[in-house]
Design a protein around this motif. Structure first.
Motif, PDB file in Angstrom:
ATOM      1  N   SER A   1     -52.863  -6.055 -13.787  1.00 14.72           N
ATOM      2  CA  SER A   1     -52.744  -6.335 -12.360  1.00 14.72           C
ATOM      3  C   SER A   1     -53.740  -5.499 -11.562  1.00 14.72           C
ATOM      4  O   SER A   1     -53.753  -4.270 -11.667  1.00 14.72           O
ATOM      5  N   ASP A   2     -54.566  -6.160 -10.772  1.00 15.16           N
ATOM      6  CA  ASP A   2     -55.645  -5.473 -10.038  1.00 15.16           C
ATOM      7  C   ASP A   2     -55.283  -5.191  -8.578  1.00 15.16           C
ATOM      8  O   ASP A   2     -54.396  -5.833  -8.024  1.00 15.16           O
ATOM      9  N   ASP A   3     -56.033  -4.284  -8.006  1.00 15.23           N
ATOM     10  CA  ASP A   3     -56.108  -4.033  -6.551  1.00 15.23           C
ATOM     11  C   ASP A   3     -55.029  -3.119  -5.987  1.00 15.23           C
ATOM     12  O   ASP A   3     -54.891  -3.025  -4.761  1.00 15.23           O
ATOM     13  N   TRP A   4     -54.266  -2.430  -6.825  1.00 17.53           N
ATOM     14  CA  TRP A   4     -53.236  -1.520  -6.303  1.00 17.53           C
ATOM     15  C   TRP A   4     -53.903  -0.381  -5.535  1.00 17.53           C
ATOM     16  O   TRP A   4     -54.940   0.140  -5.949  1.00 17.53           O
TER      17      TRP A   4
ATOM     18  N   THR B   1     -64.217   2.015  -4.519  1.00 18.99           N
ATOM     19  CA  THR B   1     -64.125   0.967  -3.492  1.00 18.99           C
ATOM     20  C   THR B   1     -64.236  -0.352  -4.243  1.00 18.99           C
ATOM     21  O   THR B   1     -64.801  -0.394  -5.331  1.00 18.99           O
ATOM     22  N   HIS B   2     -63.723  -1.408  -3.682  1.00 20.96           N
ATOM     23  CA  HIS B   2     -63.826  -2.697  -4.370  1.00 20.96           C
ATOM     24  C   HIS B   2     -65.199  -3.316  -4.123  1.00 20.96           C
ATOM     25  O   HIS B   2     -65.746  -4.033  -4.945  1.00 20.96           O
ATOM     26  N   PHE B   3     -65.766  -3.021  -2.972  1.00 25.60           N
ATOM     27  CA  PHE B   3     -67.043  -3.631  -2.553  1.00 25.60           C
ATOM     28  C   PHE B   3     -68.210  -2.721  -2.933  1.00 25.60           C
ATOM     29  O   PHE B   3     -68.027  -1.544  -3.245  1.00 25.60           O
TER      30      PHE B   3
ATOM     31  N   LEU C   1     -57.959   2.020 -14.338  1.00 29.70           N
ATOM     32  CA  LEU C   1     -59.041   2.167 -13.361  1.00 29.70           C
ATOM     33  C   LEU C   1     -59.569   0.811 -12.880  1.00 29.70           C
ATOM     34  O   LEU C   1     -59.891  -0.049 -13.695  1.00 29.70           O
ATOM     35  N   HIS C   2     -59.637   0.649 -11.546  1.00 30.22           N
ATOM     36  CA  HIS C   2     -60.343  -0.507 -11.003  1.00 30.22           C
ATOM     37  C   HIS C   2     -61.665   0.013 -10.406  1.00 30.22           C
ATOM     38  O   HIS C   2     -62.723  -0.356 -10.887  1.00 30.22           O
ATOM     39  N   GLY C   3     -61.575   0.912  -9.425  1.00 31.24           N
ATOM     40  CA  GLY C   3     -62.803   1.490  -8.874  1.00 31.24           C
ATOM     41  C   GLY C   3     -62.487   2.433  -7.734  1.00 31.24           C
ATOM     42  O   GLY C   3     -61.316   2.702  -7.451  1.00 31.24           O
TER      43      GLY C   3
HETATM   44 ZN   LIG Z   1     -59.893  -6.514  -7.719  1.00 38.77          ZN
END
Ligand SMILES: [Zn+2]
Length: 391
Positions: A31-34, A152-154, A148-150
């Motif tokens: 699941s992304d974006d938490w 910042t997303h952008f 880990l996602h990042g």
């Molecule tokens: Zn994402």
């Protein structure tokens, strides 16, 4: 893309990989974006409406940020389910570890980006009491697993370049920022993704290796300060990762790379020793108008038929509730989905990425309840052959 690069990509698809297959049905939830703030709830919605934006055209217009209650409600549903070894399903939460520091940015007249690490709190105007504690509680209970996602997303350089240039794009950014919203991607795809700049002057695409290494170093540091541990698994924002991303992850101890949905690709190692997983079930009721639990069950069965894990993609938006209640419907469907899998498969196993990594290496994995054994076999495949077979 030049000819040499095209040829290289085509050749790469002919390389044989050893794909891992399993004799029990395995289910992972990614699941992304938490942690990533979007529309600043009802107040932000009204502020943007009065600035002339027509919101509600697409689901991501109403992407806000999970609350402690959203997180607790998900945890409650997961705790009602168990696999054949007594484990609860575990949602692997891929975190965005910073938001924009609107207070500093407005003091600067919105001329550059300042980021605010999630561990230090949320931007001005945002309130989410107990949220960090809710994540940590679910992790301690074994129903969440942070990854880990990042940061910042952008893509920061894409945003800063457009900001410096002025015009409509810069104006749209400032309108959103004044309302406490970092961005709404579909309205401004030119902001790219953290490691991918669609319009970079030397040719759009992945950022240079050294820039990615630096960004990943920052993200891993922010992850460690939030969770007091290092990430074992990572998913690039927008799934925009290349060989340089994988190498940088490997250098930071990340052993699993999550890839987006598409073809059924078995888990396999790359040349950096990173285990690649591809999502195979799209469980996204908040964004998919034709969503059905049956279709998701069908996707999971197709994986089991080939001895592959069902790797479920379910973004955080599906659990949001502050502007529109997306959570209730998702939790109901998720309960139905898990119950159906459990009643059909007496030998079902719920894992997270680190369990799967251990399993392919050792033929078993350790968990709170003991050691779980699964037969693992290796079968050679090429991406070209998979593409042909699944076309
Ligand atoms: Zn994402």
């Amino acid at each position: 893309m030049n000819l040499a690069r095209k040829l290289w990509l085509r050749c790469r698809d002919l390389f044989p990989f050893a794909g891992f297959h399993f004799d029990r049905p395995l289910v992972l939830l990614q699941s992304d974006d938490w942690g990533r703030a979007g529309l600043r709830d009802q107040e932000g919605l009204e502020q943007l409406r009065s600035a002339g934006l027509v919101l509600g055209e697409r689901p991501y217009d109403l992407y806000t940020l999970e609350t402690a209650e959203d997180v607790a409600a998900l945890s409650d549903v997961l705790k009602r389910h168990r696999d054949s070894s007594g484990h609860h399903p575990c949602v692997q939460m891929n975190f965005i570890l910073a938001n924009l520091d609107f207070a500093q940015m407005s003091a600067d007249d919105f001329r550059r980006i300042h980021v605010l690490p999630l561990v230090e709190g949320l931007p001005r105007g945002w309130s989410r009491p107990g949220l960090i504690e809710a994540y940590r509680e679910g992790i301690a209970d074994g129903v969440f697993y942070p990854a880990l996602h990042g940061t910042t997303h952008f893509c920061r350089s894409a945003v800063e370049r457009n900001l410096a240039k002025g015009g409509d794009r810069a104006e749209l950014l400032r309108t959103l920022w004044r309302a406490g919203t970092p961005y709404i991607h579909w309205r401004m795809p030119w902001i790219g993704y953290e490691y991918w700049d669609p319009e970079k002057p030397e040719g759009g695409g992945s950022l240079p290796a050294e820039t990615q290494l630096e960004l990943i170093d920052q993200a891993v540091g922010a992850f460690a300060s939030l969770f007091s541990t290092l990430p074992h698994s990572a998913c690039a924002p927008g799934y925009r990762a290349n060989d340089d991303t994988h190498r940088a992850w490997a250098q930071h101890g990340v052993s699993v790379a999550q890839n987006g949905p598409g073809r059924l690709v078995p888990p396999h190692f790359d040349r950096h020793g990173v285990l690649h997983l591809s999502r195979t079930v799209e469980f996204e009721p908040a964004v998919n108008a034709t969503f059905s639990v049956d279709a998701c069950l069908g996707q999971a069965e197709a994986c089991f038929d080939q001895g592959m894990p069902a790797i479920v993609s379910v973004h955080s938006i599906n659990f949001h509730s502050t502007v529109r209640d997306l959570r209730s419907r998702t939790l109901q469907f998720l309960g139905e989905f898990l119950s159906a899998l459990e009643s059909k498969h007496a030998d079902l196993l719920y894992l997270h990425d680190e369990n799967l990594h251990e399993l392919v290496n050792k033929g078993c994995y350790k968990s709170a309840g003991g050691t779980v054994q699964v037969n693992v076999t290796k079968r050679s495949f090429t991406k070209a052959a998979l593409a042909q077979r699944q076309a």
